[in-house]
Design a protein around this motif. Structure first.
Motif, short mmCIF file in Angstrom:
data_model
loop_
_atom_site.label_atom_id
_atom_site.label_comp_id
_atom_site.label_asym_id
_atom_site.label_seq_id
_atom_site.Cartn_x
_atom_site.Cartn_y
_atom_site.Cartn_z
N ARG A 131 -6.68 29.10 -31.10
CA ARG A 131 -7.83 28.97 -30.22
C ARG A 131 -8.23 30.29 -29.59
O ARG A 131 -9.27 30.38 -28.93
CB ARG A 131 -7.54 27.96 -29.10
CG ARG A 131 -7.33 26.52 -29.55
CD ARG A 131 -7.23 25.59 -28.35
NE ARG A 131 -6.39 26.15 -27.30
CZ ARG A 131 -5.05 26.13 -27.29
NH1 ARG A 131 -4.41 25.58 -28.30
NH2 ARG A 131 -4.38 26.67 -26.29
N ALA A 170 -11.92 31.79 -28.71
CA ALA A 170 -12.93 30.76 -28.55
C ALA A 170 -13.13 30.47 -27.07
O ALA A 170 -12.21 30.56 -26.28
CB ALA A 170 -12.52 29.49 -29.29
N SER A 225 -17.50 28.55 -31.80
CA SER A 225 -16.47 29.29 -31.05
C SER A 225 -16.95 29.61 -29.64
O SER A 225 -16.15 29.86 -28.75
CB SER A 225 -16.09 30.57 -31.79
OG SER A 225 -17.03 31.61 -31.51
N GLN A 226 -18.26 29.62 -29.45
CA GLN A 226 -18.80 29.92 -28.14
C GLN A 226 -19.11 28.66 -27.34
O GLN A 226 -19.82 28.70 -26.34
CB GLN A 226 -20.07 30.77 -28.28
CG GLN A 226 -19.82 32.11 -28.94
CD GLN A 226 -18.76 32.92 -28.23
OE1 GLN A 226 -18.95 33.35 -27.10
NE2 GLN A 226 -17.61 33.14 -28.87
#
Length: 589
Positions: free
Chosen positions: A132, A135, A181-182
RNA sequence: GCGCCCGUAGCUCAGUUGGAUAGAGCAUCGGAUUUCUACUCCGAGGGUCGCAGGUUCGAAUCCUGCCGGGCGCACCA
């Protein structure tokens, strides 16, 4: 520019959003902001101060890790010399354990050298967050979660997917992953032109082949597709083959030459299945296939025309209905309904984008070839005329140029008319999915790209995919060696000894690793996946350099664990980045 | 002709949305291996950022004009 007219980030966006980037980046911004607020004689509004505040990575390590030019930007409104102002800001900075030292440099830059403590914190975060890392967590600014639809490929089901579609698939999928991811809720969508003239031309071509005609023969229909695959479809049709359809049904070829409708359904089902195989082989999966025919069936096309007429922006001329798109920046007005009563493709196109908006996607990104850039102004004009409150710049476009394919020093011709062209499947068969994916996103979309098949196949440092993947595999190899030698790696020990990573190669690698979240944010904001590919080659390069200069598996257990923490983080970031680009991260090469 | 895009080292391209001495890979030349994979690394040379103006503390980046290339300019999609 790879993108056209995506919304202006606006003033203040120079500073990265609060919920992205590294922890240290946010802390630094806070520190500078406090310093500015503490300066007594700045005749400026807080908002103006915020707008002037930008923090950027330094290019030269001698300039520290981050630098800001606030003093330069504020010098004029504050009526002070930049360097004096910079010195005052530095003096007003609150104490912090993430800053090792600060200096005023050049015309008035403030350089920040991060402390080992700051790096230790960020490295710990990489190891802790694992896949992760980089992110954005799902709780941040609301606009970052705005449901977004990314439309790409959208090829007519009239033939196999060619390299240009491949570029779109690689780009679109990477863009979607970047936006995810944003923190955006992203839908991958494929618009299926199953209702147009092209499908009709496809059916005519197959029918002509069934009748034994070849392209160029008298009686060969105009605009009919000439590719070899048409002949195969014709043969299968006459053999009475069965083909399953996407809705779970089945189409059986009637083998009846005059059954044009049957030919059409059979051919579309076959080609659609072929495209799905290509995409599957490419590792691209769409959430929704939106059928053009459904726009007609659901009355969306009709509703759009009615809406346009109601807008008062239409007029009749030469028996056709026109829309005054020039009122919205198009270079000429467009026909909505032809004099024969049918609609131009422009209508379902607008209707389709209305559904995107109505389905709640207040952000839409279309990946298209530059050869279709003429549609941009038209679609936007159509949406504006409907006066539905859709922003003028909706949707965003990412336009990409064409792809040339070089093999054995010669260009492999791509010509749909000639009937022979390089398909996505060809490329994947030649060089593998990973190379195709990486190559097609590693350059700016908006310039012609030459795909070097021989380079993509080569197992050497010259091949960027190989180079990056090898860095990943190399770390795995180190851990295999660790076991073989009976050595140990303790993360806690490593974490406590990060201060021992003082070599320039180690500092450089640390810097690079911790930059990853910022790279993702920037690449997503600019809709430029190639920035990520570029970053990964730099990261790999710095890793290889480090590997060559230092032995990781040293007897000193504390130093060993510290180094292994560093290379573990490197491997993690490479894996995460490659994952976004749709490229695998192998344990061995 | 009009519109959009592109022009950075010999080649392929980056350049963090105006910052410090314009970078990387390939190629060329010169080096490194009893080593955790040489499938790698280190070093050197190489530039009128297409040209000319403008904006400002500062321009490859923004504005204008020109030159060169790509794409688009349908009652086709």
């Amino acid at each position: 520019m790879a993108t056209m007219d995506h919304p202006d980030p606006g003033p203040g966006k120079l500073r990265p959003p609060r919920d992205s980037g590294t922890l240290t980046l946010k802390d630094l911004l806070d520190l500078i902001e406090s310093a500015l607020a503490a300066l007594p004689d700045l005749p400026l509004e807080p908002a103006a101060l915020r707008d002037a505040l930008a923090l950027e990575r330094t290019r030269d390590p001698a300039h520290g890790d981050f630098a800001t030019n606030v003093a330069l930007r504020l010098a004029k409104p504050a009526r002070r010399k930049p360097r004096d102002l910079a010195t005052a800001i530095v003096a007003a900075l609150p104490a912090s354990d993430i800053i090792e030292r600060t200096e005023v440099a050049g015309p008035g830059f403030i350089n920040f050298h991060l402390s080992p403590h700051a790096y230790a914190g960020e490295l710990a975060r990489v190891l802790e967050e694992g896949p992760r890392y980089g992110a954005v967590p799902a709780s941040g600014e609301p606009d970052r979660h705005e449901p977004t639809v990314v439309e790409f490929v959208s090829a007519n089901p009239t033939g196999p997917l060619h390299v240009g579609h491949g570029r779109q698939a690689a780009l679109g999928d990477a863009l979607a992953a970047l936006l995810q991811s944003q923190g955006h809720a992203v839908q991958r969508e494929y618009y299926y032109n199953d209702a147009g003239v092209q499908i009709h031309n496809l059916a005519l071509a197959v029918q002509a082949r069934v009748r034994g005609l070849k392209p160029g023969d008298t009686g060969w229909p105009e605009n009919a597709y000439a590719g070899e695959y048409i002949q195969e479809l014709a043969a299968d049709f006459m053999a009475g083959k069965k083909e399953h359809t996407q809705d779970g049904g089945e189409v059986r070829a009637s083998a009846d030459v005059d059954d044009l409708d049957g030919i059409r359904r059979f051919a579309v089902a076959c080609l659609r299945n072929e495209q799905d195989l290509d995409l599957q082989k490419f590792g691209v999966k769409f959430d929704v296939y939106y059928l053009e025919s459904s726009l007609y069936a659901d009355g969306k096309v009709e509703a759009t025309v009615n809406g346009l007429v109601a807008s008062g922006k239409t007029f009749e001329q030469d028996g056709a209905l026109w829309l005054r798109t020039t009122d919205y920046g198009d270079d000429k007005d467009r026909v909505v309904r032809k004099s024969d009563g049918t609609y131009t493709y422009f209508v379902p196109d607008v209707a389709y984008h209305v559904t995107k908006w109505e389905r709640g996607f207040h952000r839409a990104i279309n990946v298209q070839g530059t050869d279709h850039h003429g549609t941009v102004a038209r679609v936007r004009a159509g949406l504006q005329a409907l006066d539905m409150g859709i922003p003028a710049q909706y949707p965003d476009y990412v336009l990409h140029n064409m792809v040339k394919v070089m093999r054995g020093g010669e260009e492999v011709k791509i010509s749909k008319r000639a009937g022979s062209y390089v398909t996505v499947r060809d490329l994947v068969d030649w060089v593998g999915r990973d190379a195709v994916r990486f190559f097609l996103v590693m350059r700016q979309p908006n310039s012609e790209f030459t795909f070097d098949v021989d380079l993509a196949r080569s197992r050497s440092e010259e091949n960027p995919v190989y180079y990056v993947q090898y860095a990943h595999a190399r770390v795995s190899s180190v851990f295999r060696q660790l076991r073989d030698k009976g050595m140990t790696h303790a993360r806690e020990v490593g974490a406590r000894n990060l201060h021992r990573l003082t070599a320039p190669h180690e500092r450089a690698l640390l810097r690079r690793i911790t930059q990853y979240p910022e790279v993702l944010t920037t690449a997503a904001r600019l809709l430029e996946p190639h920035q990520l590919a570029h970053y990964l080659t730099e990261l790999a390069s710095e890793f290889h350099t480090y590997y060559n200069a230092h032995t990781f598996l040293v007897d000193d257990a504390e130093l060993r664990s510290a180094r292994l923490n560093l290379v573990t983080a490197t491997r993690q970031v490479i894996a995460n980045g490659l994952g976004i680009l749709g490229v695998s991260a192998p344990e061995t090469m």
